[in-house]
Design an enzyme around this catalytic site. Sequence first.
Site, PDB file in Angstrom:
ATOM      1  N   GLY A  21       0.826  -1.201   0.000  1.00  0.00           N
ATOM      2  CA  GLY A  21       0.000   0.000   0.000  1.00  0.00           C
ATOM      3  C   GLY A  21       0.863   1.254   0.000  1.00  0.00           C
ATOM      4  N   ARG A  25       7.287   1.808   1.084  1.00  0.00           N
ATOM      5  CA  ARG A  25       7.644   0.386   1.217  1.00  0.00           C
ATOM      6  C   ARG A  25       8.096  -0.151  -0.150  1.00  0.00           C
ATOM      7  NH1 ARG A  25       2.908  -2.866   2.980  1.00  0.00           N
ATOM      8  NH2 ARG A  25       2.772  -1.245   4.547  1.00  0.00           N
ATOM      9  N   ARG A  44       1.910  11.310  -8.623  1.00  0.00           N
ATOM     10  CA  ARG A  44       1.296  11.325  -7.282  1.00  0.00           C
ATOM     11  C   ARG A  44       2.179  10.660  -6.218  1.00  0.00           C
ATOM     12  NH1 ARG A  44      -4.762  11.796  -7.083  1.00  0.00           N
ATOM     13  NH2 ARG A  44      -5.332  12.539  -9.122  1.00  0.00           N
ATOM     14  N   ARG A  88      -0.193  -8.448  -3.757  1.00  0.00           N
ATOM     15  CA  ARG A  88      -0.234  -7.378  -2.750  1.00  0.00           C
ATOM     16  C   ARG A  88       0.538  -7.825  -1.518  1.00  0.00           C
ATOM     17  NH1 ARG A  88      -2.008  -3.734   0.706  1.00  0.00           N
ATOM     18  NH2 ARG A  88      -3.228  -4.414   2.489  1.00  0.00           N
ATOM     19  N   SER A  91      -0.092  -4.724   5.278  1.00  0.00           N
ATOM     20  CA  SER A  91      -0.217  -4.935   6.723  1.00  0.00           C
ATOM     21  C   SER A  91      -1.704  -5.133   7.030  1.00  0.00           C
ATOM     22  CB  SER A  91       0.340  -3.734   7.494  1.00  0.00           C
ATOM     23  OG  SER A  91      -0.391  -2.570   7.183  1.00  0.00           O
ATOM     24  N   ASP A 205      -1.102  -5.043  13.747  1.00  0.00           N
ATOM     25  CA  ASP A 205      -1.761  -4.708  15.015  1.00  0.00           C
ATOM     26  C   ASP A 205      -2.830  -5.748  15.296  1.00  0.00           C
ATOM     27  OD1 ASP A 205      -2.795  -2.880  12.680  1.00  0.00           O
ATOM     28  OD2 ASP A 205      -4.511  -3.239  13.975  1.00  0.00           O
ATOM     29  N   ARG A 218       6.593  -1.086  10.008  1.00  0.00           N
ATOM     30  CA  ARG A 218       5.720  -1.452   8.882  1.00  0.00           C
ATOM     31  C   ARG A 218       6.397  -1.177   7.559  1.00  0.00           C
ATOM     32  NH1 ARG A 218      -0.242   0.339  11.234  1.00  0.00           N
ATOM     33  NH2 ARG A 218       0.417  -0.051  13.341  1.00  0.00           N
TER      34      ARG A 218
HETATM   35  O1  LIG Z   1       0.093  -1.648   4.783  1.00  0.00           O
HETATM   36  P1  LIG Z   1      -0.872  -1.454   3.670  1.00  0.00           P
HETATM   37  O2  LIG Z   1      -0.491  -2.245   2.466  1.00  0.00           O
HETATM   38  O3  LIG Z   1      -1.108  -0.007   3.302  1.00  0.00           O
HETATM   39  O4  LIG Z   1      -2.274  -2.050   4.183  1.00  0.00           O
HETATM   40  C1  LIG Z   1      -3.028  -1.631   5.296  1.00  0.00           C
HETATM   41  O5  LIG Z   1      -2.603  -0.410   5.887  1.00  0.00           O
HETATM   42  C2  LIG Z   1      -3.458   0.687   5.499  1.00  0.00           C
HETATM   43  C3  LIG Z   1      -4.151   1.237   6.713  1.00  0.00           C
HETATM   44  O6  LIG Z   1      -3.236   1.688   7.647  1.00  0.00           O
HETATM   45  C4  LIG Z   1      -4.459   0.101   4.500  1.00  0.00           C
HETATM   46  O7  LIG Z   1      -3.973   0.303   3.199  1.00  0.00           O
HETATM   47  C5  LIG Z   1      -4.479  -1.359   4.915  1.00  0.00           C
HETATM   48  O8  LIG Z   1      -4.943  -2.253   3.954  1.00  0.00           O
HETATM   49  O1  LIG Z   2      -6.871  -1.978   7.491  1.00  0.00           O
HETATM   50  C1  LIG Z   2      -6.164  -2.197   8.489  1.00  0.00           C
HETATM   51  C2  LIG Z   2      -4.763  -2.381   8.380  1.00  0.00           C
HETATM   52  C3  LIG Z   2      -4.026  -2.593   9.497  1.00  0.00           C
HETATM   53  N1  LIG Z   2      -4.649  -2.627  10.675  1.00  0.00           N
HETATM   54  C4  LIG Z   2      -5.985  -2.456  10.791  1.00  0.00           C
HETATM   55  O2  LIG Z   2      -6.516  -2.500  11.891  1.00  0.00           O
HETATM   56  N2  LIG Z   2      -6.699  -2.237   9.699  1.00  0.00           N
END
Ligand SMILES: O=P(O)(O)O[C@H]1O[C@H](CO)[C@@H](O)[C@H]1O
Ligand SMILES: O=c1cc[nH]c(=O)[nH]1
Length: 233
Positions: A21, A25, A44, A88, A91, A205, A218
């Site tokens: 995301g 990263r 962007r 993909r 997290s 988390d 992360r």
């Molecule tokens: O770590 P990424 O890939 O961004 O994924 C998770 O983290 C983000 C939210 O903090 C959302 O995009 C969720 O899907």
């Molecule tokens: O979408 C998400 C990603 C990481 N942690 C969350 O709780 N929600």
Amino acid sequence: MATPHNQATKGEIAKTVLMPGDPLRAKFLAETYLENVKQFNTVRNMFGYTGTYKGKEVSIMGSGMGMPSIGIYSYELFSQYDVENIIRIGSCGSFKENVHLRDIIIVQGCCTDSNFAHQYELPGTYSAISSYALLERAVNKAKEKDVVYHVGNVLASDIFYHADQGSVEKWASMGCLGVEMESYALFATAAYLNKRALTLLTVSDSLVSNEETSPEEREKTFTAMMEIALEIA
Ligand SMILES: O=P(O)(O)O[C@H]1O[C@H](CO)[C@@H](O)[C@H]1O
Ligand SMILES: O=c1cc[nH]c(=O)[nH]1
């Protein structure tokens, strides 16, 4: 030939794209693991790179957060750049006591509270699943690496800060292992365009214990998941 969101020309992007995301990263991964790296996108700040990993060409590009964002980037990669596979690497929050911080979830299926599949005008509810071919390779690689992993269903949600505190228990009671925000749109887009997709998640988390990892962790330390994705690309 560029798109509104990607300045790459055809041929600059590999057949397999790894998508975290976070574009930072993507940068970290490209700088740490790829050789002969060329950046193909800065539009962007959604950084995209192509290079080689153990001699094999692979691309890495950020997807942004949420289904509208990954819906745009994955659609363009599949339909305009001849990409065949998107993996993909994200997290997620854990819904289960036995799914701990830093465990890996190999996503088999995905539920959603989003309306993303409404566009297909199906006479029912679309079940989004990952590519079995990619999933099997990821499971074999996870076994080889001796990491803690779970295979199963997750929730792709439009909402990070849920008003309904009870929603966790409801999804957990239906077997969902955790929550993230993109996989449903990715899997549906891949199915619609007859391509392949998989999601690997590292638990950042826990919605059960409320423990969490730091933003720096992360961005830079979810390396087991990153290495599995690179090895199967
Ligand atoms: O770590 P990424 O890939 O961004 O994924 C998770 O983290 C983000 C939210 O903090 C959302 O995009 C969720 O899907
Ligand atoms: O979408 C998400 C990603 C990481 N942690 C969350 O709780 N929600």
